[in-house]
Motif scaffolding. Structure first.
Motif, PDB file in Angstrom:
ATOM      1  N   LEU A 114      33.445  63.529 -22.665  1.00  0.00           N
ATOM      2  CA  LEU A 114      33.944  64.890 -22.488  1.00  0.00           C
ATOM      3  C   LEU A 114      35.201  65.119 -23.316  1.00  0.00           C
ATOM      4  O   LEU A 114      35.369  66.172 -23.947  1.00  0.00           O
ATOM      5  N   GLY A 115      36.096  64.132 -23.316  1.00  0.00           N
ATOM      6  CA  GLY A 115      37.301  64.246 -24.129  1.00  0.00           C
ATOM      7  C   GLY A 115      36.969  64.357 -25.605  1.00  0.00           C
ATOM      8  O   GLY A 115      37.566  65.166 -26.332  1.00  0.00           O
ATOM      9  N   LEU A 116      35.991  63.556 -26.057  1.00  0.00           N
ATOM     10  CA  LEU A 116      35.579  63.605 -27.458  1.00  0.00           C
ATOM     11  C   LEU A 116      34.967  64.960 -27.806  1.00  0.00           C
ATOM     12  O   LEU A 116      35.289  65.561 -28.844  1.00  0.00           O
ATOM     13  N   ALA A 117      34.085  65.457 -26.928  1.00  0.00           N
ATOM     14  CA  ALA A 117      33.451  66.750 -27.176  1.00  0.00           C
ATOM     15  C   ALA A 117      34.477  67.882 -27.177  1.00  0.00           C
ATOM     16  O   ALA A 117      34.381  68.828 -27.961  1.00  0.00           O
ATOM     17  N   ALA A 118      35.481  67.780 -26.295  1.00  0.00           N
ATOM     18  CA  ALA A 118      36.524  68.805 -26.233  1.00  0.00           C
ATOM     19  C   ALA A 118      37.329  68.825 -27.530  1.00  0.00           C
ATOM     20  O   ALA A 118      37.662  69.897 -28.058  1.00  0.00           O
ATOM     21  N   MET A 119      37.650  67.630 -28.051  1.00  0.00           N
ATOM     22  CA  MET A 119      38.405  67.568 -29.304  1.00  0.00           C
ATOM     23  C   MET A 119      37.615  68.170 -30.463  1.00  0.00           C
ATOM     24  O   MET A 119      38.190  68.717 -31.409  1.00  0.00           O
ATOM     25  N   GLN A 120      36.284  68.081 -30.389  1.00  0.00           N
ATOM     26  CA  GLN A 120      35.432  68.625 -31.445  1.00  0.00           C
ATOM     27  C   GLN A 120      35.045  70.079 -31.185  1.00  0.00           C
ATOM     28  O   GLN A 120      34.329  70.684 -31.988  1.00  0.00           O
ATOM     29  N   GLY A 121      35.508  70.627 -30.042  1.00  0.00           N
ATOM     30  CA  GLY A 121      35.214  72.014 -29.718  1.00  0.00           C
ATOM     31  C   GLY A 121      33.757  72.289 -29.434  1.00  0.00           C
ATOM     32  O   GLY A 121      33.244  73.371 -29.757  1.00  0.00           O
ATOM     33  N   GLN A 122      33.062  71.334 -28.820  1.00  0.00           N
ATOM     34  CA  GLN A 122      31.621  71.459 -28.616  1.00  0.00           C
ATOM     35  C   GLN A 122      31.221  71.642 -27.153  1.00  0.00           C
ATOM     36  O   GLN A 122      30.045  71.597 -26.829  1.00  0.00           O
ATOM     37  N   LEU A 123      32.199  71.859 -26.268  1.00  0.00           N
ATOM     38  CA  LEU A 123      31.877  71.981 -24.851  1.00  0.00           C
ATOM     39  C   LEU A 123      31.274  73.350 -24.510  1.00  0.00           C
ATOM     40  O   LEU A 123      30.603  73.497 -23.489  1.00  0.00           O
ATOM     41  N   ARG A 124      31.511  74.337 -25.349  1.00  0.00           N
ATOM     42  CA  ARG A 124      31.018  75.685 -25.054  1.00  0.00           C
ATOM     43  C   ARG A 124      29.657  75.959 -25.671  1.00  0.00           C
ATOM     44  O   ARG A 124      29.155  77.075 -25.597  1.00  0.00           O
ATOM     45  N   PHE A 125      29.050  74.957 -26.250  1.00  0.00           N
ATOM     46  CA  PHE A 125      27.754  75.164 -26.899  1.00  0.00           C
ATOM     47  C   PHE A 125      26.688  75.487 -25.862  1.00  0.00           C
ATOM     48  O   PHE A 125      26.584  74.837 -24.817  1.00  0.00           O
ATOM     49  N   SER A 155      25.776  66.467 -31.305  1.00  0.00           N
ATOM     50  CA  SER A 155      25.417  65.170 -30.733  1.00  0.00           C
ATOM     51  C   SER A 155      26.261  64.826 -29.523  1.00  0.00           C
ATOM     52  O   SER A 155      25.762  64.271 -28.536  1.00  0.00           O
ATOM     53  N   SER A 156      27.568  65.138 -29.579  1.00  0.00           N
ATOM     54  CA  SER A 156      28.452  64.766 -28.472  1.00  0.00           C
ATOM     55  C   SER A 156      28.086  65.509 -27.193  1.00  0.00           C
ATOM     56  O   SER A 156      28.182  64.954 -26.095  1.00  0.00           O
ATOM     57  N   ALA A 157      27.640  66.759 -27.316  1.00  0.00           N
ATOM     58  CA  ALA A 157      27.250  67.521 -26.136  1.00  0.00           C
ATOM     59  C   ALA A 157      26.014  66.903 -25.489  1.00  0.00           C
ATOM     60  O   ALA A 157      25.930  66.778 -24.256  1.00  0.00           O
TER      61      ALA A 157
END
Length: 291
Positions: free
Chosen positions: A50-61, A176-178
């Motif tokens: 989750l931290g990695l996805a947040a840094m990449q801005g991918q949590l709202r996908f 991918s992170s999501a």
């Protein structure tokens, strides 16, 4: 250092990390309920991803309908494959289970031909059949050396194949992170639900250290595999996935005192050789298509 050399090193690190994760989970499950261990590792892994996805801005996908269905099937396959793999791992040598899982590229190649209609020539089909014959040497059904837990290993390989096929079908817009976050969360929930039924056990410092080792190595494996796909030629790097079997044999013998017998080693060699032939044939086919 060339991109391919860097990718080969990263692939070796990834295979070692995944094998160390398996070894930590096998060790901790000897004293801690398996699904509690899955739950605790899953929670830690989910938070990290989750931290990695947040840094990449991918949590709202938000995926489209087609991708939602594929992600759903992929997540289900991830949950079932994790449960069956770790259950098998707690009852059989790590090298034997790793040897069975080395047939995964063959299974994915066959599945892609059946599912997506990808062309499968006679040579690659023969290599797949020979590879699966190698798996039969490892599990030896109908003999005194047969281990019923190996069937769970085969089930795990089947669900990992489904997971990879669903991943291949995802559109390029899906991060991918999501996808990794959803899978890790689903595995953690599965472990938590079973733990509620089985009861909670106090975690010792040794068990916590093993779980931490499993989590760290799992995350390292995830990240390095992604890095491999970005910097290296897949046709050059893919054969080094089989290093996982070597690491499993060394760790199984050194840590658990379990050395694979002759038939298992022969079956493993057949599976690896068949997989390498299939990868080489696929690479040559793609080169001819490009030309």
């Amino acid at each position: 250092m060339t991109d391919n050399t860097r990718a080969i090193l990263l692939m070796n690190v990834a295979m070692l990390a995944f094998t160390l994760n398996d070894a930590c989970m096998k060790a901790v499950s000897e004293t801690l309920p398996l699904f509690q261990a899955i739950f605790l590792r899953g929670v830690a892994t989910t938070l990290a991803l989750l931290g990695l996805a947040a840094m990449q801005g991918q949590l709202r996908f938000v995926p489209g309908p087609g991708d939602r269905a594929r992600i759903g099937w992929r997540t289900l396959a991830e949950v079932v494959s994790t449960a069956t793999f770790l259950l098998a791992l707690t009852h059989m040598p790590i090298a034997n289970l790793s040897a069975i899982m080395q047939a995964l590229p063959l299974a994915v190649t066959l599945g892609a031909a059946l599912w997506f209609g990808e062309r499968l020539d006679a040579a690659r089909l023969l290599a797949i059949m020979i590879g699966f014959a190698g798996v039969l040497l490892i599990i030896r059904p109908g003999t005194e050396g047969f281990d019923r837990w190996a069937l769970l290993g085969l089930a795990s390989m089947a669900f990992v194949t489904l997971r990879d096929l669903m991943t291949r079908g995802l559109s390029r817009s899906v991060p991918s992170s999501a996808v990794a976050v959803w899978a890790a969360l689903a595995v953690a929930v599965m472990g938590g639900v079973v733990t509620l039924q089985q009861g909670w056990q106090t975690v010792s410092l040794t068990q916590a250290a093993l779980l931490a080792g499993a989590t760290v190595n799992l995350i390292i494996g995830y990240l390095t595999v992604v890095m491999v796909m970005r910097v290296g030629d897949i046709g050059v790097v893919a054969p080094f996935r089989y290093m996982a079997l070597l690491w499993a044999i060394l760790i199984g013998a050194g840590v658990f005192g379990a050395w694979p017998d002759g038939l298992t080693l022969i079956g493993s060699a057949i599976v690896v050789a068949s997989g390498l032939f299939t990868l080489l044939a696929d690479r040559l086919r793609r080169q001819r298509r490009t030309a």
